[in-house]
Design a protein around this motif. Structure first.
Motif: not given
Length: 471
Positions: A418-426
């Motif tokens: 989920i942290a990777a999602l937030a980083e790539r799709f802010p």
């Protein structure tokens, strides 16, 4: 992180009664689809039959194609991230439908791989044979997370029944190795960056406060896991001849690992941080009821009980490679390997937690024992931004579906990507939902899903899709 209620009654979604009827009419099919997936032992861990993961992915793809809504449905394997980039991860399903008329796009995530079954003797019914007892469907993956996959499919089907062909963009991503560290997920996020760049991302891999009270998860602990080998001897030696003078690996391992905790069971590793936050009422009786803690056993740690689970670090030894009792001999064991699994409080990076852990272990290893690390997995903790319109919408539709106001809660477990999602799709609004409840026993024997809650979760997601379509 308090459990909070909406300050005012949620407005009703248009045609909500029709959605309720459509979900109820489609529930038998959804249960049948879930049961079929449970029968596939799709464990992504090393040492298991990975053709079953492929079979599970193919079945999910078949169900997605049957909806007739997606323009593309693929079963995909991509390389894992990191030094083993020449190794493919497990099969995932990616289904896409482009938005029309300027409507929003929603990405629906769940995973179709499952935990290993454990000792089948601990199950009341066979782990891969879906079994209905009362209101619950039992089986490995029945809750975590094949129910999430089927909830997405059933919500889309209900939307089609009521509103026809959707104008919103829909992306379904059913991962195939979440229980094995999501090792290729960053490759997927990069490969499908354009398709996954949605307005709203629903991660259906969490749970609710109870079977009656729905929740949106707003905080998740991170994870650090690795294999740690202790070695003190070049070869085994007779324990009677040399015991008392030569340290064996088991002695070194036990004494080292014991330093990880204080006397009350709380973490004793300098550098592992906690988070200060308000938590709801949750007493020892509730903890015992939800976990099966023996009457004579005592809880560990300090502070508010739910705060220990949501906002403090934790360390567990989840496996040991050593001679079994059956194979025990009078031998000084030269080498022992353990699996260290730590949960990281929100606010600390997993890399920093790992450095604190490994530094502590090396500093406390006695007798010059050699320590070697492999199989490192890192997952970042996450705090959800709750200020967006999508969070307000999902809390409202959950309230409509369950008949009780939705709450915000933390979770002691981890969903590292989920942290990777937030980083790539802010710019995406991330909603962490799910169908589990405190009795689901995810990862444990006798895992189950509460079918009335399953139906309500499908309804809530269908109503959310309807609200997106109205934007």
């Amino acid at each position: 992180m308090p459990v909070t209620e909406p300050s005012a009654a949620a407005p009703a979604t248009p045609r909500a009664d029709e959605f309720r009827e459509a979900v109820a009419a489609g529930l038998p099919a959804a249960i049948a689809e879930l049961s079929g997936l449970v029968r596939i032992p799709s464990v992504a861990w090393d040492g298991f039959d990975h053709s079953q993961v492929r079979a599970s992915a193919e079945r999910v793809a078949e169900l997605a194609r049957a909806l007739g809504v997606f323009e593309s449905v693929e079963v995909v394997q991509l390389p894992i991230a990191g030094p083993d980039a020449d190794v493919l991860g497990q099969p995932a399903v990616v289904a896409t439908r482009a938005a029309r008329g300027g409507k929003p796009t929603i990405l629906l995530y769940a995973h179709h791989d499952v935990q290993p079954p454990g000792d089948e003797a601990d199950w009341h019914s066979k782990p891969y044979e879906p079994t209905l007892r009362g209101d619950r469907l039992y089986g490995r993956g029945a809750a975590d997370d094949k129910a999430g996959v089927v909830a997405h499919l059933a919500a889309i089907r209900a939307y089609q029944t009521v509103l026809g062909d959707p104008e919103i963009g829909i992306v379904l991503y059913a991962e195939g190795e979440e229980e094995f560290g999501s090792r290729s997920i960053t490759t997927f996020l990069d490969h499908y960056r354009e398709q996954f760049d949605a307005d709203v991302i629903v991660v259906a891999d969490s749970g609710n406060w109870s079977i009656d009270v729905p929740a949106i998860t707003v905080g998740l602990r991170g994870a650090v896991a690795f294999n740690l080998r202790f070695t003190t001897l070049e070869h085994a030696s007779h324990s009677g001849m040399f015991g008392g003078a030569v340290p064996d690996a088991m002695l070194a391992a036990i004494r080292t690992l014991d330093t990880l905790w204080n006397a009350d069971g709380s973490v004793a590793v300098a550098g592992l941080s906690s988070r200060e936050a308000e938590t709801p009422a949750y007493d020892e009786a509730q903890l015992r009821a939800e976990t099966g803690l023996l009457p004579e056993a005592q809880p560990i740690g300090h502070g508010a009980i739910i705060g220990r689970i949501w906002n403090q670090p934790a360390i567990t030894i989840t496996g040991i490679d050593a001679p079994s009792v059956r194979d025990a001999s009078n031998t000084l064991v030269p080498s022992v390997r353990v699996r260290v699994s730590a949960r990281v409080a929100p606010g600390q990076r997993a890399e920093d937690a790992y450095e604190a852990l490994i530094g502590h272990l090396r500093a406390h290893a006695p007798y010059g024992a050699r320590l070697e690390v492999d199989g490192l997995d890192l997952g970042q903790p996450f705090l959800v931004d709750t200020s967006g319109w999508a969070v307000a919408d999902v809390k409202e539709v959950l309230g409509e579906a369950f008949g009780n106001p939705a709450v915000e809660m933390g979770v002691g477990g981890s969903i590292p990507f989920i942290a990777a999602l937030a980083e790539r799709f802010p710019n995406a609004q991330i909603l962490v939902t799910g169908v589990e409840d405190p009795d689901s026993r995810a990862h444990s024997p006798n895992e189950s899903v509460h079918l009335p809650s399953f139906e309500k979760a499908i309804l809530a997601e269908a109503l959310l899709l309807a609200r997106l379509g109205a934007r």
